[in-house]
Design an enzyme around this catalytic site. Structure first.
Site, PDB file in Angstrom:
ATOM      1  N   ASN A 171      32.279  10.545 121.867  1.00 45.06           N
ATOM      2  CA  ASN A 171      33.734  10.346 121.807  1.00 45.06           C
ATOM      3  C   ASN A 171      34.377  10.585 123.172  1.00 45.06           C
ATOM      4  OD1 ASN A 171      33.922   9.474 119.242  1.00 45.06           O
ATOM      5  ND2 ASN A 171      34.802  11.340 118.376  1.00 45.06           N
ATOM      6  N   SER A 192      30.798  16.604 109.307  1.00 42.54           N
ATOM      7  CA  SER A 192      31.996  16.815 110.125  1.00 42.54           C
ATOM      8  C   SER A 192      31.601  16.911 111.596  1.00 42.54           C
ATOM      9  CB  SER A 192      32.672  18.136 109.748  1.00 42.54           C
ATOM     10  OG  SER A 192      33.083  18.143 108.413  1.00 42.54           O
ATOM     11  N   ARG A 219      47.250   9.277 112.363  1.00 41.93           N
ATOM     12  CA  ARG A 219      46.982  10.542 113.052  1.00 41.93           C
ATOM     13  C   ARG A 219      46.908  10.322 114.569  1.00 41.93           C
ATOM     14  NH1 ARG A 219      42.079  12.806 109.443  1.00 41.93           N
ATOM     15  NH2 ARG A 219      41.517  10.598 109.525  1.00 41.93           N
ATOM     16  N   CYS A 240      40.339  11.626 116.164  1.00 35.50           N
ATOM     17  CA  CYS A 240      39.103  12.147 116.762  1.00 35.50           C
ATOM     18  C   CYS A 240      39.133  12.350 118.272  1.00 35.50           C
ATOM     19  CB  CYS A 240      37.950  11.222 116.407  1.00 35.50           C
ATOM     20  SG  CYS A 240      37.608  11.223 114.647  1.00 35.50           S
ATOM     21  N   PHE A 241      39.540  11.334 119.024  1.00 31.15           N
ATOM     22  CA  PHE A 241      39.315  11.404 120.475  1.00 31.15           C
ATOM     23  C   PHE A 241      39.930  12.659 121.095  1.00 31.15           C
ATOM     24  CE2 PHE A 241      38.548   6.607 121.420  1.00 31.15           C
ATOM     25  CZ  PHE A 241      37.271   6.739 120.928  1.00 31.15           C
ATOM     26  N   GLN A 242      41.231  12.842 120.886  1.00 30.83           N
ATOM     27  CA  GLN A 242      41.891  13.984 121.526  1.00 30.83           C
ATOM     28  C   GLN A 242      41.291  15.298 121.020  1.00 30.83           C
ATOM     29  OE1 GLN A 242      46.152  13.981 122.206  1.00 30.83           O
ATOM     30  NE2 GLN A 242      46.288  15.946 121.187  1.00 30.83           N
ATOM     31  N   ALA A 289      36.533  14.146 100.548  1.00 31.06           N
ATOM     32  CA  ALA A 289      36.672  12.723 100.191  1.00 31.06           C
ATOM     33  C   ALA A 289      37.666  12.055 101.134  1.00 31.06           C
ATOM     34  CB  ALA A 289      37.130  12.596  98.743  1.00 31.06           C
TER      35      ALA A 289
HETATM   36  N1  LIG Z   1      38.182   9.776 110.650  1.00 32.43           N
HETATM   37  C1  LIG Z   1      37.164   9.277 111.314  1.00 32.43           C
HETATM   38  O1  LIG Z   1      37.145   8.096 111.643  1.00 32.43           O
HETATM   39  C2  LIG Z   1      35.981  10.126 111.667  1.00 32.43           C
HETATM   40  C3  LIG Z   1      34.824   9.520 112.163  1.00 32.43           C
HETATM   41  C4  LIG Z   1      33.720  10.317 112.470  1.00 32.43           C
HETATM   42  C5  LIG Z   1      33.763  11.696 112.261  1.00 32.43           C
HETATM   43  N2  LIG Z   1      34.899  12.263 111.779  1.00 32.43           N
HETATM   44  C6  LIG Z   1      34.877  13.701 111.502  1.00 32.43           C
HETATM   45  O2  LIG Z   1      34.618  13.858 110.096  1.00 32.43           O
HETATM   46  C7  LIG Z   1      35.312  15.000 109.585  1.00 32.43           C
HETATM   47  C8  LIG Z   1      36.210  14.574 108.437  1.00 32.43           C
HETATM   48  O3  LIG Z   1      37.174  13.687 108.938  1.00 32.43           O
HETATM   49  P1  LIG Z   1      38.118  12.866 107.962  1.00 32.43           P
HETATM   50  O4  LIG Z   1      38.886  11.926 108.829  1.00 32.43           O
HETATM   51  O5  LIG Z   1      37.323  12.333 106.836  1.00 32.43           O
HETATM   52  O6  LIG Z   1      39.071  14.042 107.438  1.00 32.43           O
HETATM   53  P2  LIG Z   1      40.072  13.990 106.202  1.00 32.43           P
HETATM   54  O7  LIG Z   1      41.124  14.982 106.470  1.00 32.43           O
HETATM   55  O8  LIG Z   1      40.451  12.570 105.908  1.00 32.43           O
HETATM   56  O9  LIG Z   1      39.180  14.467 104.952  1.00 32.43           O
HETATM   57  C9  LIG Z   1      38.697  15.747 104.810  1.00 32.43           C
HETATM   58  C10 LIG Z   1      38.779  16.112 103.335  1.00 32.43           C
HETATM   59  O10 LIG Z   1      38.105  17.356 103.132  1.00 32.43           O
HETATM   60  C11 LIG Z   1      38.773  18.039 102.059  1.00 32.43           C
HETATM   61  N3  LIG Z   1      38.394  19.447 102.100  1.00 32.43           N
HETATM   62  C12 LIG Z   1      38.652  20.371 103.065  1.00 32.43           C
HETATM   63  N4  LIG Z   1      38.082  21.558 102.738  1.00 32.43           N
HETATM   64  C13 LIG Z   1      37.467  21.373 101.541  1.00 32.43           C
HETATM   65  C14 LIG Z   1      36.704  22.217 100.697  1.00 32.43           C
HETATM   66  N5  LIG Z   1      36.446  23.484 101.051  1.00 32.43           N
HETATM   67  N6  LIG Z   1      36.238  21.722  99.538  1.00 32.43           N
HETATM   68  C15 LIG Z   1      36.480  20.434  99.181  1.00 32.43           C
HETATM   69  N7  LIG Z   1      37.182  19.586  99.956  1.00 32.43           N
HETATM   70  C16 LIG Z   1      37.672  20.045 101.121  1.00 32.43           C
HETATM   71  C17 LIG Z   1      40.233  17.797 102.338  1.00 32.43           C
HETATM   72  O11 LIG Z   1      41.014  17.991 101.180  1.00 32.43           O
HETATM   73  C18 LIG Z   1      40.204  16.325 102.815  1.00 32.43           C
HETATM   74  O12 LIG Z   1      40.455  15.421 101.747  1.00 32.43           O
HETATM   75  C19 LIG Z   1      36.051  15.595 110.780  1.00 32.43           C
HETATM   76  O13 LIG Z   1      35.253  16.602 111.341  1.00 32.43           O
HETATM   77  C20 LIG Z   1      36.173  14.426 111.736  1.00 32.43           C
HETATM   78  O14 LIG Z   1      36.254  14.850 113.077  1.00 32.43           O
HETATM   79  C21 LIG Z   1      36.001  11.521 111.458  1.00 32.43           C
HETATM   80  O1  LIG Z   2      39.459  -0.563 124.500  1.00 30.62           O
HETATM   81  C1  LIG Z   2      40.077   0.199 123.729  1.00 30.62           C
HETATM   82  C2  LIG Z   2      39.519   0.700 122.524  1.00 30.62           C
HETATM   83  C3  LIG Z   2      40.278   1.542 121.734  1.00 30.62           C
HETATM   84  N1  LIG Z   2      41.540   1.885 122.089  1.00 30.62           N
HETATM   85  C4  LIG Z   2      42.306   2.813 121.252  1.00 30.62           C
HETATM   86  O2  LIG Z   2      41.539   3.991 121.074  1.00 30.62           O
HETATM   87  C5  LIG Z   2      41.837   4.599 119.831  1.00 30.62           C
HETATM   88  C6  LIG Z   2      40.552   4.882 119.032  1.00 30.62           C
HETATM   89  O3  LIG Z   2      39.987   3.654 118.632  1.00 30.62           O
HETATM   90  P1  LIG Z   2      38.542   3.573 117.948  1.00 30.62           P
HETATM   91  O4  LIG Z   2      37.588   4.348 118.733  1.00 30.62           O
HETATM   92  O5  LIG Z   2      38.251   2.155 117.734  1.00 30.62           O
HETATM   93  O6  LIG Z   2      38.837   4.229 116.506  1.00 30.62           O
HETATM   94  P2  LIG Z   2      38.455   5.644 115.878  1.00 30.62           P
HETATM   95  O7  LIG Z   2      38.491   5.457 114.400  1.00 30.62           O
HETATM   96  O8  LIG Z   2      39.287   6.720 116.474  1.00 30.62           O
HETATM   97  O9  LIG Z   2      36.907   5.872 116.258  1.00 30.62           O
HETATM   98  C7  LIG Z   2      36.485   6.782 117.269  1.00 30.62           C
HETATM   99  O10 LIG Z   2      36.445   8.096 116.751  1.00 30.62           O
HETATM  100  C8  LIG Z   2      35.585   8.231 115.583  1.00 30.62           C
HETATM  101  C9  LIG Z   2      35.752   9.656 115.090  1.00 30.62           C
HETATM  102  O11 LIG Z   2      34.961  10.559 115.754  1.00 30.62           O
HETATM  103  C10 LIG Z   2      34.159   7.898 116.004  1.00 30.62           C
HETATM  104  O12 LIG Z   2      33.292   8.041 114.894  1.00 30.62           O
HETATM  105  C11 LIG Z   2      34.107   6.473 116.538  1.00 30.62           C
HETATM  106  O13 LIG Z   2      32.785   6.180 116.981  1.00 30.62           O
HETATM  107  C12 LIG Z   2      35.088   6.348 117.701  1.00 30.62           C
HETATM  108  O14 LIG Z   2      35.139   4.993 118.153  1.00 30.62           O
HETATM  109  C13 LIG Z   2      42.790   3.634 119.115  1.00 30.62           C
HETATM  110  O15 LIG Z   2      44.114   4.087 119.294  1.00 30.62           O
HETATM  111  C14 LIG Z   2      42.573   2.328 119.841  1.00 30.62           C
HETATM  112  O16 LIG Z   2      43.689   1.467 119.778  1.00 30.62           O
HETATM  113  C15 LIG Z   2      42.100   1.399 123.261  1.00 30.62           C
HETATM  114  O17 LIG Z   2      43.227   1.722 123.601  1.00 30.62           O
HETATM  115  N2  LIG Z   2      41.347   0.573 124.046  1.00 30.62           N
END
Ligand SMILES: NC(=O)c1ccc[n+]([C@@H]2O[C@H](COP(=O)([O-])OP(=O)(O)OC[C@H]3O[C@@H](n4cnc5c(N)ncnc54)[C@H](O)[C@@H]3O)[C@@H](O)[C@H]2O)c1
Ligand SMILES: O=c1ccn([C@@H]2O[C@H](COP(=O)(O)OP(=O)(O)O[C@H]3O[C@H](CO)[C@@H](O)[C@H](O)[C@H]3O)[C@@H](O)[C@H]2O)c(=O)[nH]1
Length: 525
Positions: A272, A178, A394, A324-326, A60
């Site tokens: 990414n 994920s 993060r 995510c990016f790093q 969640a």
């Molecule tokens: N944050 C973003 O913007 C974003 C965007 C796209 C993809 N992703 C990817 O999506 C995935 C999740 O990212 P997030 O930011 O939502 O992470 P998050 O840490 O916010 O959430 C993950 C959740 O999973 C729960 N969890 C872990 N193991 C579990 C288990 N075995 N059973 C039940 N719950 C469990 C944790 O308690 C946590 O609340 C990652 O792989 C991430 O790279 C993140």
């Molecule tokens: O022109 C730009 C655009 C972004 N950023 C920075 O880049 C980072 C990431 O920004 P953004 O990509 O908008 O946010 P995220 O939530 O990290 O989303 C990225 O990472 C997610 C997790 O994988 C993906 O789902 C998205 O498509 C991807 O954009 C942030 O620190 C921004 O400030 C810049 O410095 N310059």
């Protein structure tokens, strides 16, 4: 948990010959009646497939919560249960104070919660009831063991997968939500099949999420594409069709793309990496601008008008952050190394190294403009989140900058409109180090508003591009009056009208523009 991680990872990087006959991912151009594959949209579905009535999302977090809330909001006929082991997080999802800040999320959750959207810690019940299960757990960079610092820690994915196998009493479609290394679906399938009860079948899909934080709801409502990866078998295509129907609740069919599992997994890491690469490229150019008199905003604008380049993700900054990016680039670096492709690994690693360089470079500029010492000076840090419109910190560049300022013996006052105070202390301390917060507090304080942060400061450093910090919103005359002189502003996000703010009296230093103050060695103007 730690003992199972290497097992899963070794499967991920060593599976080239392990697919069963007939389960080879589809070849370029293969078209199945009713499903268009390989970058083609998923059209009308004329193959038999089940209609999804009940969905469980494991995890969640920032992805599971918003994504499945939108699925529930758009599909009132589907029961969606989001489960998590973290009871505090689930309690917050069930309260008026959601655990994450995301514009528009409150409305979406409130529209469906208690009707067809539920949040629960009962993982088993969620799995038992569901036709389709999203695995949306965290996949952080490993900090110990093989691949530490690069590889994704797949322990949470494995644990969730084992739980599904243990609990399920009927066939399930299991969806990787994920972000995972290429071929993780294969590992999940091994685990599920090795542990499943007799006559229970699991179909695995990859459905990476592309939402960005701060714009999650609009990204989910209007996605550029929805990607579904499946095996090119009858069952695989059928499972993909079932998931496609869920998204078709609000996404046009021609935006729902199917392809082979491994392409889908890799596409997420690739997207990414390409986005982050653009930021590191523009940040590298920002250094040239600062040294030559060019203006990075003008260079971005000129380049972005080329339709082959396009204008997005070309905003120079103090560095990219976010969870995510790093992590995903380091994951790609590790995958490349595991595949014995060192040149590919080095290429992508440079994107992260440039990002680190940008943060160091900006800090050096602050120090040098402040007469080469920060000792005893007060720095107001505007923004602690990794980007605007989120409370997420993060990998926020602000954390790195504050740590650099601390090393230089500065006093730092932080203001961010959405980041919780407790989060700041967590980010500035090592886990498990006793009393470290008290030590940090000797140098760092949290301000209730930007005016308090800036009062008595030598400099303001803008780390996050919150609209609240623009000169059209804040009273910079009031701020100027309260600061030590000369009063500096370091705009790490290019959000201020430097001319207007300097007319108040500020010395304004902007990333990607030449220095204006205290140039010792060369006159750049
Ligand atoms: N944050 C973003 O913007 C974003 C965007 C796209 C993809 N992703 C990817 O999506 C995935 C999740 O990212 P997030 O930011 O939502 O992470 P998050 O840490 O916010 O959430 C993950 C959740 O999973 C729960 N969890 C872990 N193991 C579990 C288990 N075995 N059973 C039940 N719950 C469990 C944790 O308690 C946590 O609340 C990652 O792989 C991430 O790279 C993140
Ligand atoms: O022109 C730009 C655009 C972004 N950023 C920075 O880049 C980072 C990431 O920004 P953004 O990509 O908008 O946010 P995220 O939530 O990290 O989303 C990225 O990472 C997610 C997790 O994988 C993906 O789902 C998205 O498509 C991807 O954009 C942030 O620190 C921004 O400030 C810049 O410095 N310059």
């Amino acid at each position: 948990m730690a003992s199972v991680i290497p097992k899963l990872e070794s499967l991920v990087v060593n599976v080239s010959n392990q697919l069963s006959p007939g389960e080879e991912p589809s070849r370029a151009g293969a078209v199945t009646p009713g499903i268009k594959r390989l970058s083609r949209p998923l059209g009308a579905i004329d193959i038999p497939h089940i209609t999804i009535r009940s969905i469980c999302c494991i995890g969640a977090g920032y992805v599971g919560g918003p994504t499945c809330a939108v699925i529930a909001h758009k599909n009132p006929h589907i029961k969606v249960t989001i489960v998590d082991l973290n009871a505090a997080r689930i309690a917050a999802w069930n309260s008026d104070e959601l655990p994450i800040y995301e514009p528009g999320l409150d409305e979406v959750v409130k529209s469906a919660r208690g009707k067809n959207l539920f949040f629960s810690t009962d993982v088993d019940a969620g799995i038992l009831e569901a036709d389709l299960i999203f695995v949306s757990v965290n996949t952080p960079t490993k900090i110990k063991g093989i691949g530490a610092g690069f590889a994704a820690d797949l322990g949470y994915v494995e644990s969730a997968t084992r739980k599904i196998a243990e609990v399920a009493k009927s066939d399930k479609i299991v969806v990787e939500k994920s972000t995972v290394p290429c071929r993780t679906a294969q590992s999940m399938r091994y685990i599920l099949e090795a542990n499943a009860k007799p006559d229970i079948h699991f179909d695995i899909l990859s459905n990476p999420e592309f939402l960005a934080e701060g714009t999650a709801i609009s990204d989910l409502f209007y996605p550029d594409r929805v990607l579904i990866g499946s095996l090119d078998t009858e069952r695989g295509r059928s499972a993909a069709a079932s998931l496609a129907d869920v998204y078709a609740g609000w996404v046009a069919r021609d935006q729902i793309i199917t392809m082979n599992l491994w392409s889908s997994e890799l596409s997420k890491l690739a997207a990414n990496a390409l986005l982050a690469q653009r930021i590191s490229s523009i940040n590298a150019l920002s250094a040239i601008c600062e040294a030559t008199g060019a203006d990075i905003d003008e260079v971005s604008y000129a380049c972005g008008l080329d339709t082959r380049i396009g204008p997005k993700f070309l905003k120079a900054s103090v560095g990219f952050g976010g969870s995510c990016f790093q992590k995903d680039i380091l994951n790609l670096v590790y995958l490349s190394e595991s595949l014995h492709l060192p040149e590919v690994a080095t290429y992508w690693k440079q994107v992260v190294e440039m990002n680190e360089y940008q943060k160091r470079r900006f800090t050096n500029r602050v120090i040098s403009c402040l007469f080469n010492t920060l000792t005893g000076k007060k720095i107001a840090v505007f923004g602690f989140a990794f980007k605007k419109d989120t409370g997420d910190t993060r990998e926020s560049p602000a954390i790195t900058l504050v740590n650099y300022f601390r090393e230089e013996k500065a006093y730092i006052s932080i203001y961010d409109p959405k980041v919780e105070e407790s989060q700041v202390w967590m980010d500035l301390t090592e886990p498990g180090v006793v009393d470290e917060t008290e030590i940090v507090k000797k140098q760092v304080s949290i301000a209730a508003n930007p005016y308090e942060a800036a009062a008595g400061a030598d400099a303001i450093v803008i780390c996050t591009e919150w609209n609240d910090f623009r000169e059209t919103v804040l009273d910079y005359e009031r701020i100027y009056a309260s600061m030590k002189k000369p009063a500096f502003i370091f705009d790490g996000r290019l959000i201020l009208d430097a001319k207007k703010v300097s007319e108040i009296g500020f010395k304004v230093e902007t990333i990607g523009r030449p220095r204006t103050t205290f140039v010792q060695s060369r006159d750049f103007e």
